[in-house]
Design an enzyme around this catalytic site. Structure first.
Site, mmCIF file in Angstrom:
data_model
loop_
_atom_site.group_PDB
_atom_site.id
_atom_site.type_symbol
_atom_site.label_atom_id
_atom_site.label_comp_id
_atom_site.label_asym_id
_atom_site.label_seq_id
_atom_site.Cartn_x
_atom_site.Cartn_y
_atom_site.Cartn_z
ATOM 1 N NE ARG A 12 -0.812 -10.696 1.271
ATOM 2 C CZ ARG A 12 0.288 -10.069 0.890
ATOM 3 N NH1 ARG A 12 0.980 -9.343 1.755
ATOM 4 N NH2 ARG A 12 0.680 -10.109 -0.375
ATOM 5 C CG ASP A 13 -0.323 -6.218 -0.441
ATOM 6 O OD1 ASP A 13 0.119 -5.653 0.571
ATOM 7 O OD2 ASP A 13 0.196 -6.108 -1.557
ATOM 8 C CG HIS A 205 1.847 -7.653 -5.830
ATOM 9 N ND1 HIS A 205 0.719 -8.124 -5.211
ATOM 10 C CD2 HIS A 205 2.290 -6.619 -5.074
ATOM 11 C CE1 HIS A 205 0.490 -7.397 -4.122
ATOM 12 N NE2 HIS A 205 1.431 -6.478 -4.022
ATOM 13 C CG HIS A 207 2.023 -1.722 -4.563
ATOM 14 N ND1 HIS A 207 1.589 -1.472 -3.286
ATOM 15 C CD2 HIS A 207 2.239 -3.059 -4.617
ATOM 16 C CE1 HIS A 207 1.545 -2.600 -2.593
ATOM 17 N NE2 HIS A 207 1.938 -3.585 -3.391
ATOM 18 C CB CYS A 238 5.253 -3.406 2.039
ATOM 19 S SG CYS A 238 6.408 -4.390 3.014
ATOM 20 C CG ASN A 247 -2.018 -3.987 -3.660
ATOM 21 O OD1 ASN A 247 -1.091 -4.708 -4.010
ATOM 22 N ND2 ASN A 247 -2.418 -3.909 -2.403
#
Length: 298
Positions: A12-13, A205, A207, A238, A247
């Site tokens: 996903r991310d 979460h 990065h 993002c 990430n």
């Protein structure tokens, strides 16, 4: 030996900010590789407007193709009731609802103010729990904003107070633009722990934009974080935040935790192999350190 849970977010991310849109079968193979490497929580898709995030347009098809394995839980990111309805129809096990800590970024990310996003999160969490899903609320830009700069402690406390009322199973702090250092993680994790209800799991979460991701993860574990997000190959970012890069790489965390006697249940060898494969699929050099340096020499 202590332990920490890692939620794999590469499908996903990890993919949502890539210029290349990978075929559905490649995405489902990425999920399958994560499962084979030992991942038991995977953020597989997001149910957002495909015109805004075209990389996630095939969310239903991806969910239809993921391996259904006992003990493996699949999450989808949702922003509104339409997204939740799609997630339920697709058969996710969890939903992740995002609230961005600053109004400017929140408007760019989801078209609402932070206060409005908190209200939406409350409704989505209630509906998700009623449907039997595990629910997470992630506070985005919890350490800094690309548009408003510093996010004050008072502002984060205000947002967390609203988020705690939603009653989610888990609340996460996201360093969306990778500005945090370990001292920030320690302080803000303490605030998170003080704000959420007893029994609520806490999550980070992270990065690695400024090469602090692994150090921040260690600080998070020391501060009691139950779950860490990470992405195979260090992919991610993002679409609505300038210069928001990947990430923290799953294999970088697993190497560090293995050497620190912190169990993750993940295979470093399988993760590195999957990072190599993903690099070929995306067609650019991925930022993972272990992908290029390899593990500790035999």
């Amino acid at each position: 030996m202590s332990a920490v849970e890692i939620c794999e977010v590469a499908p996903r991310d990890g993919l949502q900010n890539e210029s290349v849109v990978l075929p559905t079968e490649v995405k489902t193979e990425l999920v399958a590789r994560a499962v084979a490497a030992g991942a038991r929580r995977i953020e597989a898709v997001s149910f957002v407007n495909p015109s805004r995030v075209p990389q996630m347009a095939d969310a239903e098809a991806v969910m239809a193709g993921v391996p259904r394995v006992d003990g493996v839980s699949y999450a989808g990111l949702v922003m509104n009731r339409r997204g939740l309805d799609r997630a339920l129809a697709a058969g996710v096990d969890e939903i992740n609802v995002v609230v961005v800590a600053t109004d400017t970024f929140c408007r760019r990310n989801q078209g609402t103010t932070t206060a409005q996003a908190c209200e939406a999160a409350r409704d989505l969490v209630a509906a998700g729990r009623e449907a039997g899903l595990v629910t997470t609320v992630t506070v985005g830009a919890a350490f800094g904003c690309p548009f408003e700069g510093e996010v004050s402690f008072d502002r984060l406390e205000e947002v967390l107070a609203r988020v705690a009322d939603a009653g989610a199973d888990e609340v996460a702090l996201a360093d969306t633009i990778g500005v945090a250092v370990p001292a920030d993680v320690t302080a803000r994790m303490a605030l998170l722990g003080a704000r959420v209800a007893p029994g609520t799991r806490t999550r980070l979460h992270l990065h690695d934009t400024r090469s602090t991701g692994v150090a921040n993860a260690l600080a998070g574990v020391a501060s009691g974080a139950d779950v860490l997000d990470a992405s195979i190959g260090g992919t991610g970012g993002c679409p609505f935040a300038p210069n928001a890069t990947g990430n923290v790489a799953t294999e970088d965390l697993v190497y560090t935790f293995d050497r620190s006697e912190i169990a993750t249940g993940l295979s470093l060898t399988a993760l590195i192999e999957s990072a190599q494969w993903l690099q070929e699929q995306i067609g650019r050099r991925l930022p993972s350190a272990l992908l290029h340096a390899g593990p500790f020499p035999a």
